[in-house]
Structure formats: C-alpha cells, structure tokens
Write a protein that holds these residues in place. Sequence first.
Motif, short mmCIF file in Angstrom:
data_model
loop_
_atom_site.label_atom_id
_atom_site.label_comp_id
_atom_site.label_asym_id
_atom_site.label_seq_id
_atom_site.Cartn_x
_atom_site.Cartn_y
_atom_site.Cartn_z
N VAL A 1 24.81 44.70 42.10
CA VAL A 1 25.25 43.31 42.11
C VAL A 1 25.04 42.67 43.48
O VAL A 1 24.97 43.36 44.50
CB VAL A 1 26.74 43.20 41.71
N LYS A 2 24.96 41.35 43.46
CA LYS A 2 24.86 40.57 44.70
C LYS A 2 25.46 39.21 44.42
O LYS A 2 25.12 38.56 43.43
CB LYS A 2 23.40 40.42 45.13
N GLY A 3 26.39 38.77 45.31
CA GLY A 3 27.01 37.46 45.13
C GLY A 3 28.23 37.32 46.00
O GLY A 3 28.56 38.20 46.79
N LYS A 4 28.92 36.19 45.85
CA LYS A 4 30.15 35.96 46.61
C LYS A 4 31.17 37.01 46.21
O LYS A 4 31.29 37.40 45.05
CB LYS A 4 30.68 34.56 46.33
N ALA A 5 31.93 37.46 47.21
CA ALA A 5 32.87 38.56 47.01
C ALA A 5 33.86 38.30 45.88
O ALA A 5 34.12 39.19 45.07
CB ALA A 5 33.62 38.83 48.31
N ASP A 6 34.39 37.07 45.78
CA ASP A 6 35.37 36.82 44.73
C ASP A 6 34.74 36.88 43.34
O ASP A 6 35.38 37.34 42.39
CB ASP A 6 36.11 35.49 44.95
N GLU A 7 33.50 36.47 43.21
CA GLU A 7 32.82 36.57 41.92
C GLU A 7 32.54 38.02 41.55
O GLU A 7 32.66 38.41 40.38
CB GLU A 7 31.50 35.78 41.94
N LEU A 8 32.16 38.83 42.56
CA LEU A 8 31.94 40.25 42.30
C LEU A 8 33.24 40.92 41.87
O LEU A 8 33.23 41.76 40.95
CB LEU A 8 31.37 40.94 43.54
N ASP A 9 34.35 40.54 42.50
CA ASP A 9 35.66 41.06 42.09
C ASP A 9 35.97 40.71 40.64
O ASP A 9 36.45 41.54 39.88
CB ASP A 9 36.76 40.53 43.00
N LYS A 10 35.72 39.46 40.26
CA LYS A 10 36.00 39.01 38.89
C LYS A 10 35.16 39.80 37.88
O LYS A 10 35.67 40.23 36.85
CB LYS A 10 35.72 37.52 38.74
N LEU A 11 33.89 39.97 38.18
CA LEU A 11 33.01 40.75 37.31
C LEU A 11 33.53 42.18 37.17
O LEU A 11 33.69 42.70 36.06
CB LEU A 11 31.58 40.76 37.84
N ALA A 12 33.80 42.81 38.30
CA ALA A 12 34.25 44.20 38.28
C ALA A 12 35.56 44.34 37.51
O ALA A 12 35.68 45.23 36.65
CB ALA A 12 34.42 44.72 39.71
N HIS A 13 36.53 43.47 37.77
CA HIS A 13 37.81 43.56 37.08
C HIS A 13 37.67 43.31 35.59
O HIS A 13 38.35 43.95 34.78
CB HIS A 13 38.83 42.62 37.70
N SER A 14 36.78 42.40 35.21
CA SER A 14 36.55 42.13 33.79
C SER A 14 36.01 43.37 33.08
O SER A 14 36.42 43.68 31.95
CB SER A 14 35.56 40.98 33.62
N LEU A 15 35.11 44.09 33.74
CA LEU A 15 34.54 45.29 33.13
C LEU A 15 35.52 46.46 33.17
O LEU A 15 35.70 47.17 32.18
CB LEU A 15 33.23 45.67 33.83
N ILE A 16 36.14 46.68 34.30
CA ILE A 16 37.05 47.82 34.48
C ILE A 16 38.24 47.75 33.53
O ILE A 16 38.73 48.77 33.07
CB ILE A 16 37.50 47.92 35.95
N SER A 17 38.67 46.53 33.19
CA SER A 17 39.85 46.37 32.34
C SER A 17 39.56 46.53 30.85
O SER A 17 40.49 46.51 30.04
CB SER A 17 40.50 45.01 32.60
N LEU A 18 38.30 46.69 30.49
CA LEU A 18 37.96 46.86 29.07
C LEU A 18 38.56 48.14 28.51
O LEU A 18 38.58 49.19 29.17
CB LEU A 18 36.44 46.90 28.88
N LYS A 19 39.03 48.07 27.27
CA LYS A 19 39.57 49.24 26.60
C LYS A 19 38.45 50.27 26.43
O LYS A 19 37.37 49.94 25.95
CB LYS A 19 40.13 48.85 25.23
N GLY A 20 38.72 51.48 26.89
CA GLY A 20 37.73 52.55 26.80
C GLY A 20 37.10 52.92 28.12
O GLY A 20 36.48 53.98 28.23
N ILE A 21 37.28 52.07 29.14
CA ILE A 21 36.76 52.43 30.46
C ILE A 21 37.70 53.48 31.05
O ILE A 21 38.90 53.25 31.20
CB ILE A 21 36.67 51.19 31.39
N GLN A 22 37.16 54.64 31.37
CA GLN A 22 37.97 55.73 31.91
C GLN A 22 38.14 55.60 33.41
O GLN A 22 39.16 55.99 33.97
CB GLN A 22 37.33 57.07 31.57
#
Length: 133
Positions: free
Chosen positions: A102-123
């Motif tokens: 990834v590449k982008g503004k830090a807050d946008e990268l945080d939002k992307l990461a948190h959106s993915l990490i919070s998905l049901k099934g992510i270990q």
Amino acid sequence: MHVSRFSISVEKELLDKLDDITTGLNFPNRSRTIRHLIQKASVQKSHAENKVMAGAVILIYNHHQRDLQAHSTDIQHQFHHLILSVQHVHLDHNNCLETIAVKGKADELDKLAHSLISLKGIQYGTLAITGSL
C-alpha cells in the motif's frame, strides 16, 4: 553516505538497555542500533503527521470462512487508490496469508487496514509502515 561522529552521555541503566536492544536485534554495534531507533521514531512521527507512506497490510485467515473473500475484495475495491499489489499464499489446507502493498496518507492506510483486520475470519492482521515518501 557521509557519516558524522558524535558522543552522548547516558546513565548506565540506559546504556545497558541499548546494549540489550543491540544484542536482541543482532546489530553489529551501538551505532547501527541508534540509526535503527532514529528511523523508527521518524516513521512514527510521519505516521502521526498523516504523511504519505508506504507499507503492507498483512493478513492471515481461514479461507473456508463464509463470504470472507467477497468482503475483503469489496473493501480492497473501495480503497483501490491505495493498493499497489496483492500477494496471496496458501499456508496449508485451511489457512492463507495475504500481503497487500500500500501507499497513501497514513490515516487512509489505517482505515483500510482496520477495515480488513476487523472482518470475521481474520485470525491475525497488521499494518506495517515502512516510511514516508
């Protein structure tokens, strides 16, 4: 690269901590450890200042989890402007590792990461930031 030499004064306890870090990270000397710590602090400062940064979202998940792939893909499409590439690796019959560059503004990268990490099934999931651009 030009190297400047300088001396510092620290308490014995702090010097012992520096030596523990040097040994723990297998650095050859204190200078290399200090360079590493300065770079790490610089990355953290850039992140706090919401600068454009590069890094990777790292996910481990069970690919049998219902709708996980579809939800993950939907989120990645919402943040397509941040994603440079995706690598998918099969760890075993059930588990996969996905590395999303990834590449982008830090807050946008945080939002992307948190959106993915919070998905049901992510270990496990994390965002590893490598530095500002």
